[in-house]
Design an enzyme around this catalytic site. Structure first.
Site, PDB file in Angstrom:
ATOM      1  N   ASP A  48      17.938  45.756 -11.258  1.00 57.52           N
ATOM      2  CA  ASP A  48      19.273  45.927 -11.834  1.00 57.52           C
ATOM      3  C   ASP A  48      20.093  46.835 -10.928  1.00 57.52           C
ATOM      4  O   ASP A  48      19.583  47.377  -9.934  1.00 57.52           O
ATOM      5  CB  ASP A  48      19.174  46.519 -13.235  1.00 57.52           C
ATOM      6  CG  ASP A  48      20.375  46.163 -14.128  1.00 57.52           C
ATOM      7  OD1 ASP A  48      21.445  45.840 -13.565  1.00 57.52           O
ATOM      8  OD2 ASP A  48      20.256  46.213 -15.356  1.00 57.52           O
ATOM      9  N   GLY A  75      19.626  46.852  -7.027  1.00 54.99           N
ATOM     10  CA  GLY A  75      20.247  45.888  -6.136  1.00 54.99           C
ATOM     11  C   GLY A  75      21.287  45.066  -6.850  1.00 54.99           C
ATOM     12  O   GLY A  75      21.598  45.295  -8.024  1.00 54.99           O
ATOM     13  N   ASP A  76      21.816  44.079  -6.131  1.00 57.16           N
ATOM     14  CA  ASP A  76      22.892  43.220  -6.618  1.00 57.16           C
ATOM     15  C   ASP A  76      22.383  41.788  -6.654  1.00 57.16           C
ATOM     16  O   ASP A  76      22.082  41.210  -5.598  1.00 57.16           O
ATOM     17  CB  ASP A  76      24.097  43.341  -5.690  1.00 57.16           C
ATOM     18  CG  ASP A  76      25.305  42.541  -6.165  1.00 57.16           C
ATOM     19  OD1 ASP A  76      25.150  41.683  -7.051  1.00 57.16           O
ATOM     20  OD2 ASP A  76      26.411  42.765  -5.629  1.00 57.16           O
ATOM     21  N   PHE A  77      22.288  41.195  -7.847  1.00 56.82           N
ATOM     22  CA  PHE A  77      21.716  39.847  -7.921  1.00 56.82           C
ATOM     23  C   PHE A  77      22.626  38.765  -7.344  1.00 56.82           C
ATOM     24  O   PHE A  77      22.218  37.612  -7.221  1.00 56.82           O
ATOM     25  CB  PHE A  77      21.256  39.487  -9.335  1.00 56.82           C
ATOM     26  CG  PHE A  77      22.220  39.750 -10.463  1.00 56.82           C
ATOM     27  CD1 PHE A  77      23.568  39.469 -10.363  1.00 56.82           C
ATOM     28  CD2 PHE A  77      21.738  40.278 -11.665  1.00 56.82           C
ATOM     29  CE1 PHE A  77      24.446  39.694 -11.417  1.00 56.82           C
ATOM     30  CE2 PHE A  77      22.610  40.515 -12.736  1.00 56.82           C
ATOM     31  CZ  PHE A  77      23.968  40.216 -12.603  1.00 56.82           C
ATOM     32  N   HIS A  97      25.198  34.867 -19.573  1.00 65.18           N
ATOM     33  CA  HIS A  97      26.394  34.733 -20.413  1.00 65.18           C
ATOM     34  C   HIS A  97      27.527  35.660 -19.991  1.00 65.18           C
ATOM     35  O   HIS A  97      28.667  35.490 -20.425  1.00 65.18           O
ATOM     36  CB  HIS A  97      26.036  34.944 -21.890  1.00 65.18           C
ATOM     37  CG  HIS A  97      25.860  36.384 -22.288  1.00 65.18           C
ATOM     38  ND1 HIS A  97      26.076  36.834 -23.568  1.00 65.18           N
ATOM     39  CD2 HIS A  97      25.462  37.476 -21.584  1.00 65.18           C
ATOM     40  CE1 HIS A  97      25.836  38.130 -23.643  1.00 65.18           C
ATOM     41  NE2 HIS A  97      25.464  38.540 -22.455  1.00 65.18           N
TER      42      HIS A  97
END
Length: 331
Positions: free
Chosen positions: A197, A221-223, A241
């Site tokens: 996350d 991190g950045d997904f 969502h």
């Protein structure tokens, strides 16, 4: 029974109830009533508020079943109101406070979202919701606690409903506080886990907000850039969502690229049901529209989203809670 006009008027006053709830929660009124009924003058003195004004707010909430006016200007806590006590680890109080702060302000510009399809939050606050939270640690912490409350029961339901025995390593993508991963690892001692996350979510997990996380690597991190690689199952609960189709597909593509050949992607989401019956997910859907730019989806919409990411929807598993597991593999 109210006539149609009265029903519309009541719907229009919904904001009064939601903001009244926020006020009594932030004042700690449910906690002051936890062991005994109290006069409103006592409550006002304890909270530094105006007794007459506080009485009017509590009278409104008594009519909604949150309190009971047991004698003139004297209130007791009901079972409904008891859920708002601050000492409840996963009560709905934090969610009520969160949704009635920045999201509430964004909703004043809902028309902007309806006209443009873009989140009103960006217009009101000048940046996307999660970028804003990354710069406001206090509100980010409240958001994480609110997600614990919103997920009450659903994490255990997901962990129970899906068979994780064939897998060795699970990545909880966008797992925030880690409550879902904690529930999965507790039921599956053979599994190792990765909680992935943004830094605020990892900080929340390190503080133990979501529970114990044995055998777990915490990765910030950045997904949208990448997710941890070489796991055989990637779980995303109430993540997809938050995003429109283009950005949601980008997250799923990164999961597909990272997972093993026979890996699985699991989305834990509430599927929008057909028909006109009231359902909380329809309220959440409009909240997504105004606040994050995301959307709640039907099963057909999820299948199309998977296909756009090079995945195939294999099956939908209904849990004991109001949430489903959508299992996908490489197309």
């Amino acid at each position: 029974m109210s006539d149609p006009s009265q029903q519309v008027m009541r719907l229009g006053f919904g904001f009064a109830i939601s903001q009244a709830l926020r006020v009594v929660i932030e004042l700690g009124i449910p906690d002051l009533l936890s062991d005994h009924d109290r006069a409103v003058e006592y409550l006002a003195d304890a909270t530094g508020t105006n007794a007459d004004a506080l009485y009017r707010v509590m009278r409104l909430l008594a009519a909604e079943g949150v309190f009971q006016e047991v004698s003139p200007r004297r209130f007791a806590l009901t079972d409904v109101g008891s859920t708002l006590r601050a000492d409840l680890r996963s009560g709905p109080g934090d969610f009520v406070r969160m949704i009635n702060s920045e999201p509430y302000l964004a909703f004043e510009q809902l028309m902007h979202s309806v006209r443009t399809g873009e989140p009103a939050f960006d217009k009101v606050f000048g940046k996307r919701r999660f970028d804003w939270l990354a710069e406001h640690s206090k509100q980010a912490a409240l958001f994480q606690r609110a997600m614990v409350a919103l997920g009450q029961g659903s994490n255990d339901a997901v962990a129970e409903a899906y068979d994780f025995k064939p897998f060795a390593r699970v990545v909880d993508v966008g797992g925030g506080h880690g409550q879902l991963l904690s529930a999965i690892l507790k039921r599956n001692p053979h599994l190792s886990g990765v909680l992935f996350d943004l830094p605020a979510g990892i900080t929340s997990a390190q503080a133990g907000v979501g529970g114990d996380l044995p055998r777990t690597e915490l990765v910030a991190g950045d997904f949208f850039e990448a997710v941890p690689s070489n796991a055989d199952v990637y779980v995303l609960k109430k993540v997809i969502h938050d995003w429109n189709n283009e950005r949601a597909a980008a997250i799923l593509v990164n999961c597909r690229k990272a997972m093993t050949t026979a890996g699985k992607v699991l989305l834990a989401e509430t599927i929008v049901p057909p028909g006109n019956e009231p359902h909380q997910i329809k309220m959440i859907d409009v909240t997504m529209l105004a606040v994050t730019g995301g959307l709640e989806r039907t099963e057909a919409q999820y299948a199309a989203l998977f296909a756009a990411a090079g995945l195939r929807l294999d099956r939908v598993i209904q849990t004991k809670g109001p949430i489903s597991i959508l299992e996908a593999s490489r197309a």
